[in-house]
Design a protein around this motif. Structure first.
Motif, PDB file in Angstrom:
ATOM      1  N   PRO A   1      -4.710   3.088  -5.728  1.00 12.35           N
ATOM      2  CA  PRO A   1      -5.486   4.026  -4.912  1.00 12.35           C
ATOM      3  C   PRO A   1      -6.909   3.557  -4.628  1.00 12.35           C
ATOM      4  O   PRO A   1      -7.446   3.815  -3.556  1.00 12.35           O
ATOM      5  CB  PRO A   1      -5.475   5.313  -5.746  1.00 12.35           C
ATOM      6  N   HIS A   2      -7.525   2.864  -5.605  1.00  9.78           N
ATOM      7  CA  HIS A   2      -8.908   2.419  -5.405  1.00  9.78           C
ATOM      8  C   HIS A   2      -8.985   1.402  -4.273  1.00  9.78           C
ATOM      9  O   HIS A   2      -9.838   1.510  -3.378  1.00  9.78           O
ATOM     10  CB  HIS A   2      -9.454   1.818  -6.696  1.00  9.78           C
TER      11      HIS A   2
ATOM     12  N   THR B   1      -9.931   5.953   3.445  1.00  9.42           N
ATOM     13  CA  THR B   1      -9.451   7.311   3.230  1.00  9.42           C
ATOM     14  C   THR B   1      -8.347   7.288   2.193  1.00  9.42           C
ATOM     15  O   THR B   1      -7.899   6.232   1.750  1.00  9.42           O
ATOM     16  CB  THR B   1      -8.929   7.928   4.536  1.00  9.42           C
ATOM     17  N   ARG B   2      -7.887   8.473   1.787  1.00 14.04           N
ATOM     18  CA  ARG B   2      -6.781   8.566   0.834  1.00 14.04           C
ATOM     19  C   ARG B   2      -5.450   8.363   1.551  1.00 14.04           C
ATOM     20  O   ARG B   2      -5.326   8.612   2.746  1.00 14.04           O
ATOM     21  CB  ARG B   2      -6.801   9.931   0.142  1.00 14.04           C
ATOM     22  N   ARG B   3      -4.426   7.945   0.786  1.00 15.44           N
ATOM     23  CA  ARG B   3      -3.131   7.669   1.392  1.00 15.44           C
ATOM     24  C   ARG B   3      -2.502   8.938   1.969  1.00 15.44           C
ATOM     25  O   ARG B   3      -1.888   8.908   3.038  1.00 15.44           O
ATOM     26  CB  ARG B   3      -2.190   7.045   0.364  1.00 15.44           C
ATOM     27  N   GLU B   4      -2.659  10.079   1.265  1.00 11.89           N
ATOM     28  CA  GLU B   4      -2.063  11.316   1.746  1.00 11.89           C
ATOM     29  C   GLU B   4      -2.632  11.710   3.106  1.00 11.89           C
ATOM     30  O   GLU B   4      -1.899  12.131   4.014  1.00 11.89           O
ATOM     31  CB  GLU B   4      -2.289  12.451   0.740  1.00 11.89           C
TER      32      GLU B   4
ATOM     33  N   ARG C   1      -8.219   3.089  -0.797  1.00 18.85           N
ATOM     34  CA  ARG C   1      -9.346   3.809  -0.198  1.00 18.85           C
ATOM     35  C   ARG C   1     -10.405   2.848   0.340  1.00 18.85           C
ATOM     36  O   ARG C   1     -11.039   3.111   1.363  1.00 18.85           O
ATOM     37  CB  ARG C   1      -9.964   4.753  -1.224  1.00 18.85           C
ATOM     38  N   ARG C   2     -10.587   1.716  -0.338  1.00 19.10           N
ATOM     39  CA  ARG C   2     -11.578   0.754   0.136  1.00 19.10           C
ATOM     40  C   ARG C   2     -11.121   0.070   1.417  1.00 19.10           C
ATOM     41  O   ARG C   2     -11.930  -0.182   2.314  1.00 19.10           O
ATOM     42  CB  ARG C   2     -11.836  -0.293  -0.949  1.00 19.10           C
TER      43      ARG C   2
ATOM     44  N   TYR D   1       0.781  -1.236   0.000  1.00 19.29           N
ATOM     45  CA  TYR D   1       0.000   0.000   0.000  1.00 19.29           C
ATOM     46  C   TYR D   1       0.816   1.291   0.000  1.00 19.29           C
ATOM     47  O   TYR D   1       0.311   2.323  -0.435  1.00 19.29           O
ATOM     48  CB  TYR D   1      -0.911   0.026   1.231  1.00 19.29           C
TER      49      TYR D   1
END
Length: 314
Positions: free
Chosen positions: A46-47, A55-58, A50-51, A37
């Motif tokens: 990224p999909h 949340t987003r990685r940033e 988020r699942r 990840y």
């Protein structure tokens, strides 16, 4: 008749039981998590990120950076120089329980973290974020949450949370976005929010009618209550994504997980200075809380909806 006892006492001491040790390869678990990840070219894009992490990685990395202020989430070597679990491993262990409602030992196979450590991660993470809260939110039809305010639980209700919220700061300070619309041939210059009956009669709120035999008001009541279900749908999505919201954390957490000092996460500082133009501030506050404007706005919307949609079909 005498019966001989088959039990014979053995005075020799019991064999010493040593603590069971399992080499879990925590370094391998951390490397696997990074490759999947967090690497520059991760296995999961990224999909999937988020699942799995909700949340987003940033944003997740920003949260982890804040958590590292706490001594518990720092990666430190032990007495033999072997490094412990990484902050991302500990955060992921807590997140998996919050997101999926799984038991602590489910993190052992992938993250290589034992049950007791996983529980400590969850307790420390929740203490850093104060888990017992009340959420005030504003959501649109596409389930986008435009505003969220978290208040402490206890004596708080919708009104107390509203008084503490920062929702109308821009309105009071004169920085609100310009909103213009016409309803019932009257020009309105401020937006509004759909609320339930407990909220006050302010010009920024539009509430339904309790009951009315008037056809126009019944049509208005039907459409307003249908639109207000957007908030309920938004909370439904939150509950679906974060399983812990539905059931809570079934544990007694008196004190810290390790009995040590409390988290050292810095407290938020609030600006308590009075506005430069206090007279204008009070005028805007009076306009926002004007009950006559509230009544005028609702009456105009009733007429506007009736003119556009007509009576309710039988």
């Amino acid at each position: 008749m005498k019966v001989a006892s088959a039990y014979r006492f053995d005075p020799s001491p019991l064999p010493e039981r040593k603590r069971r040790f399992i080499h879990c390869d925590r370094e391998g678990g951390g490397d696997r998590l990074y490759r999947d990840y967090f690497a520059p070219e991760p296995v999961c894009g990224p999909h999937l990120f988020r699942r799995r992490f909700r949340t987003r990685r940033e944003l997740l990395l920003r949260i982890v950076n804040v958590l590292e202020i706490d001594h518990f989430f720092q990666q430190r070597p032990d007495a033999v120089g072997r490094f412990g679990f990484s902050p991302i491993q500990k955060y992921t262990a807590a997140l998996r329980q919050l997101a999926y409602g799984t038991s602590a030992d489910c993190c052992d196979e992938y993250l290589r973290i034992g049950e007791s450590t996983v529980l400590s991660c969850l307790k420390k993470f929740c203490k850093a974020g104060e888990p017992t809260i009340i959420l005030e939110a504003i959501a649109s039809q596409d389930l986008w949450i435009w505003h969220a305010f978290f208040g402490v639980a206890g004596s708080n209700n919708d009104i107390n949370v509203l008084n503490q919220s920062t929702l109308f700061n821009d309105v009071l300070l004169g920085n609100e976005s310009a909103v213009h619309f016409v309803a019932n041939n009257f020009h309105h210059t401020r937006g509004y929010y759909l609320t339930d009956g407990i909220y006050p009669n302010w010009s920024v709120f539009v509430k339904s009618f309790t009951y009315s035999g008037d056809k126009k008001k019944r049509r208005f009541k039907l459409m307003l209550e249908a639109a207000r279900k957007d908030v309920e749908r938004a909370f439904g999505v939150l509950q679906a994504r974060w399983d812990i919201i539905k059931g809570g954390i079934a544990a007694d957490w008196d004190g810290d997980a390790d009995g040590g000092e409390s988290s050292s996460v810095p407290q938020t500082e609030f600006n308590t200075r009075a506005p430069s133009d206090f007279a204008a501030f009070m005028a805007r506050s009076s306009s926002m809380k004007d009950t006559r404007l509230h009544a005028r706005l609702r009456d105009d919307l009733v007429e506007h909806i009736w003119a556009r949609f007509g009576p309710i079909e039988p």
